[in-house]
Design a protein around this motif. Sequence first.
Motif, PDB file in Angstrom:
ATOM      1  N   GLN A  38       0.830  -1.205   0.000  1.00 49.76           N
ATOM      2  CA  GLN A  38       0.000   0.000   0.000  1.00 49.76           C
ATOM      3  C   GLN A  38       0.868   1.260   0.000  1.00 49.76           C
ATOM      4  OE1 GLN A  38      -3.117   0.319   2.880  1.00 49.76           O
ATOM      5  NE2 GLN A  38      -3.620  -1.851   2.744  1.00 49.76           N
ATOM      6  N   LEU A  39       1.937   1.239   0.788  1.00 43.08           N
ATOM      7  CA  LEU A  39       2.814   2.400   0.904  1.00 43.08           C
ATOM      8  C   LEU A  39       3.420   2.766  -0.446  1.00 43.08           C
ATOM      9  CD1 LEU A  39       4.459   4.279   2.984  1.00 43.08           C
ATOM     10  CD2 LEU A  39       6.245   2.574   2.669  1.00 43.08           C
ATOM     11  N   LEU A 122       2.840   6.811  12.288  1.00 42.46           N
ATOM     12  CA  LEU A 122       3.072   6.119  13.553  1.00 42.46           C
ATOM     13  C   LEU A 122       2.680   4.670  13.325  1.00 42.46           C
ATOM     14  CD1 LEU A 122       1.521   8.478  16.257  1.00 42.46           C
ATOM     15  CD2 LEU A 122       3.935   7.899  15.964  1.00 42.46           C
ATOM     16  N   ILE A 123       3.450   3.764  13.888  1.00 41.59           N
ATOM     17  CA  ILE A 123       3.093   2.351  13.797  1.00 41.59           C
ATOM     18  C   ILE A 123       2.586   1.961  15.174  1.00 41.59           C
ATOM     19  CG2 ILE A 123       3.876   0.021  13.271  1.00 41.59           C
ATOM     20  CD1 ILE A 123       6.174   1.329  11.648  1.00 41.59           C
ATOM     21  N   LEU A 128      -0.212   1.255  10.296  1.00 37.58           N
ATOM     22  CA  LEU A 128       0.411   2.559  10.067  1.00 37.58           C
ATOM     23  C   LEU A 128      -0.664   3.637  10.028  1.00 37.58           C
ATOM     24  CD1 LEU A 128       2.310   0.329   8.707  1.00 37.58           C
ATOM     25  CD2 LEU A 128       3.305   2.244   7.502  1.00 37.58           C
ATOM     26  N   HIS A 129      -0.502   4.644  10.885  1.00 36.14           N
ATOM     27  CA  HIS A 129      -1.457   5.743  11.014  1.00 36.14           C
ATOM     28  C   HIS A 129      -0.721   7.043  10.705  1.00 36.14           C
ATOM     29  CE1 HIS A 129      -4.163   2.905  12.996  1.00 36.14           C
ATOM     30  NE2 HIS A 129      -3.079   2.466  13.602  1.00 36.14           N
ATOM     31  N   PHE A 158      -3.405   7.929   3.362  1.00 38.93           N
ATOM     32  CA  PHE A 158      -4.123   6.978   4.214  1.00 38.93           C
ATOM     33  C   PHE A 158      -3.869   5.570   3.692  1.00 38.93           C
ATOM     34  CE2 PHE A 158      -7.987   4.409   4.889  1.00 38.93           C
ATOM     35  CZ  PHE A 158      -7.949   4.347   6.279  1.00 38.93           C
ATOM     36  N   LEU A 159      -3.492   4.678   4.574  1.00 40.87           N
ATOM     37  CA  LEU A 159      -3.278   3.282   4.233  1.00 40.87           C
ATOM     38  C   LEU A 159      -4.341   2.473   4.965  1.00 40.87           C
ATOM     39  CD1 LEU A 159       0.614   3.145   4.670  1.00 40.87           C
ATOM     40  CD2 LEU A 159      -0.682   3.659   2.608  1.00 40.87           C
ATOM     41  N   PRO A 160      -5.359   1.977   4.253  1.00 42.61           N
ATOM     42  CA  PRO A 160      -6.433   1.254   4.936  1.00 42.61           C
ATOM     43  C   PRO A 160      -5.942  -0.039   5.575  1.00 42.61           C
ATOM     44  CG  PRO A 160      -6.809   1.280   2.559  1.00 42.61           C
ATOM     45  CD  PRO A 160      -5.562   2.081   2.821  1.00 42.61           C
TER      46      PRO A 160
END
Length: 166
Positions: A38-39, A122-123, A128-129, A158-160
């Motif tokens: 996703q990243l 932040l993990i 990952l947020h 945003f990574l769902p």
Amino acid sequence: MTIPHPDQPARADRRTVPYPGDEAMTAARDRAHQAFAQLFSALGAGRHRLHYAAVDVDGRYVLTSATVDVTTAPAWHLDADPDEFIVIEAAVTAALEGSCTVLATLVVQTEQASGPIVCGWLIERGWLHGMRTAAVQAAVRPCGGSSAPVARVYPAPFLPDPAATG
């Protein structure tokens, strides 16, 4: 490297870190692979420098980084030093598992013609947020008197969380 088991005595010259178990580590590794997919999809083509920082349960700091070149045409391709990337992958996996990590961040710097741009996550809670841009700006600000270019900070994509989306 052998994996320690709970019934093995700890060596005096090594710290003891809890081992969460094979199932938890496998699940965390799967989540890390999903997170990186996703990243890189969100970041797109370019040269991206990943910076990972964490504090573990013993209060020790972990820092690592890796450069990844992403090309999207004619097909998706990632190019990275395998030694650098495996270290950052293992660190992110451990942070996603969470039993030994108190705080972890992943900041990505991308080089562009107008100068570097950065965002961060932040993990925590197994995913990952996106970090607030002010926190990322404070983290990447060059030291006073430095000639380093000031990076422009943008909100992290945003990574769902696949666990939350099904």
